[in-house]
Structure formats: structure tokens, C-alpha cells
Design a protein around this motif. Sequence first.
Motif, mmCIF file in Angstrom:
data_model
loop_
_atom_site.group_PDB
_atom_site.id
_atom_site.type_symbol
_atom_site.label_atom_id
_atom_site.label_comp_id
_atom_site.label_asym_id
_atom_site.label_seq_id
_atom_site.Cartn_x
_atom_site.Cartn_y
_atom_site.Cartn_z
ATOM 1 N N GLU A 83 0.848 -1.191 0.000
ATOM 2 C CA GLU A 83 0.000 0.000 0.000
ATOM 3 C C GLU A 83 0.887 1.245 0.000
ATOM 4 O OE1 GLU A 83 -3.578 -1.957 2.776
ATOM 5 O OE2 GLU A 83 -2.374 -0.259 3.503
ATOM 6 N N ARG A 90 -4.368 6.590 1.174
ATOM 7 C CA ARG A 90 -3.891 5.476 0.371
ATOM 8 C C ARG A 90 -4.056 5.833 -1.101
ATOM 9 N NH1 ARG A 90 -6.606 -0.365 0.936
ATOM 10 N NH2 ARG A 90 -6.737 0.359 3.097
ATOM 11 N N ASN A 93 -2.618 0.399 -4.433
ATOM 12 C CA ASN A 93 -2.272 -0.901 -3.877
ATOM 13 C C ASN A 93 -1.613 -1.737 -4.970
ATOM 14 O OD1 ASN A 93 -3.807 -0.415 -1.335
ATOM 15 N ND2 ASN A 93 -5.564 -0.481 -2.719
#
Length: 331
Positions: A83, A90, A93
Motif C-alpha cells: 500500500e 492510500r 495498492n
Amino acid sequence: MTYDVLSAVTKVSPAKTGDAREVITVQLVADKARWDSLIASCPDPHLPQGFAYGEGKAAKGWAIKRVVFLNAGRPVAIATVLELRRFGLRLVNRVNRGPLFLAATPDAAEIVGVYAALRRHWGRIWTAPLLIAPALRFGPHSDQLLRRAGYRLRHRRSWQSGRIDLTVGEEALWAGLASSFRNRVRNAEKAGAELRISGDDATYEWMLARHAENMAERGFAAAGPELLRALRQTAPEDVSVFQLLHQGAPVAGMSVVRFGTHAEYHIGWFGPEGRKLNAGNFLMWQVLREMHRRGVRTFDVGGLKPGDGYTRFKQTMKPVEYQLAGEWMSF
């Protein structure tokens, strides 16, 4: 050895998997010994999914989540999820050469269920996009499974490499190499090539310095010293440097990383004197012998690129070549 359970364990809809019995849940694994045991149980593992490689990526700023996928409470697959976060958000990923399945031939419903569970947690708008290089073999069957699980193709460029079965024994390994490869090993030995295998700090730093010089001189990008140093610090017993010595001085070197019952060639350097001595042939043969002696079952040659001279050299080792399914995404 315990699992750290995700705050919201997700069950994947049976409609996604095509099997009403299929209920895939996900849990986090924090314990290194447990992760190492799971990697060792995978019949077809890949280095980026190993615990030590994950720690190397953590040193580069990625947050690491190690996940086990459960079917009715039974572990069926694992994945290292990276991540990338900035200012608490975030951004993306990433899964590289995963998930890994614990069964040699998982059925289609289980594959789709695992990939759907991964997407549910890390591949939606509210979780940030998921960019994945699946550990599925190249071909229309894998494409179909990934699309069923909700993924879209990014591009076809993919990891290609080859593996050598070390369980056949040293005599069969030697016979399996191309005759030109064997002749160059013999010539290196006649010219006075000597082998040194080391796992100490100084030798690894020597290897990292040669690797950095090699990247600068040849203009290519690969795993850098920061990642590699963190990888080795996590599992020093699994990282070995093979040096070719000539008249007492190292003129070439290779680093090999073990993960579970497998190992992979990772970085190398061949100086002018080393190239004259056929260092690649000499060292690769020594790597095969030593990994076999240590109980490693399979050796990965560390990548193949069509048309590349180093790839043609690796192909004289006659590995079983494979190609993965490309780059996919979910959001």
C-alpha cells in the motif's frame, strides 16, 4: 502464531465464484514464522511474495499487508499487498506475482474467489486502485478467470522466467545443461577459477556496490541497495553471495535469495577478468550445486527478456520457461 484479523472480514458472493459452496474470507498474518511456513507450502512461489522481500519494499516506503485467504476456514492462498500512502491517504495498492495458491491445481471457482476477495479489500474506489501482476500463467484461461473476478487488463508486458528442478540430483543437473555451457565451466576451472560462498556483511556490501556500479554503467533500473539491504537484514540466512576469485581477487559475483524450498538469482556483476573466465557459467553451475546441497527444490533463473544476450545465456541452462498473465487492475 496468530492471525491479526482485518477489521471487516469480507465474504465473497457465491455468484462471483460460480460455486455456492465457495466462501472466501481474508485475514492478516503478522508473524514471520507463520508466513515463511505458508510460503514453504506453496508449490509455485515467487520471490516478491516472500517475507524478506516485503520488508525490502517497506524500506522504500510501502506499507505491507500479508494476507491469507480462507475457504471455510481452510487456508487456500496467500498474498503480499503493498500500500502506497501519502499524508494519511492510500494512493495505490500493488500485488506483484501473487496471490500464491497452496494447492498445485486449484479449481477455477477457488481462483476466482480468491481474486474477488483481494479486489473487495484492495481494489475499489474507496480503497484506492489495485495494480496486480497475477501469479497465473499467460493464456486465455487466466484472462477469463481474472475478468470473472472483476479485473481489467492494463497491458500484456509480463514477468517471464525459467525454473530448474534441483531434485533430480547433481549428475542429472550437469547433463541437463547445454554442452556449450558445460564446456565454458570446464574452461573456467582450467584457467584457475576459484569459488567463494559468503553470507557476511562485508561481502554483501561488496555485491551491492558492484550492482550499483553495474546499473549506472549499463543504464538499467533494478532493485536498489536500500531494498536489497533491508531484505538481507530480515533473513540473512537466506541470502548468499557467490564470488569467482582469480589470483585471490573477486572478479565476478552473484547473489541468490532463498524463499521456502525455492531460490532465485537476484543480482550479479561480471568484471572484465570475470567475463574472460566465463564467470556466468562457472558461478551459475556452482549456484545449482550449492542450492541442491542445501535442499532447495527449484531454482528460478531470475527473469528472461526475449532478444537479450543475458537471456540467451540463461537459456543454455535449459530451464523450464514460463510467462505470467500480464498486468491487471481493479478500482
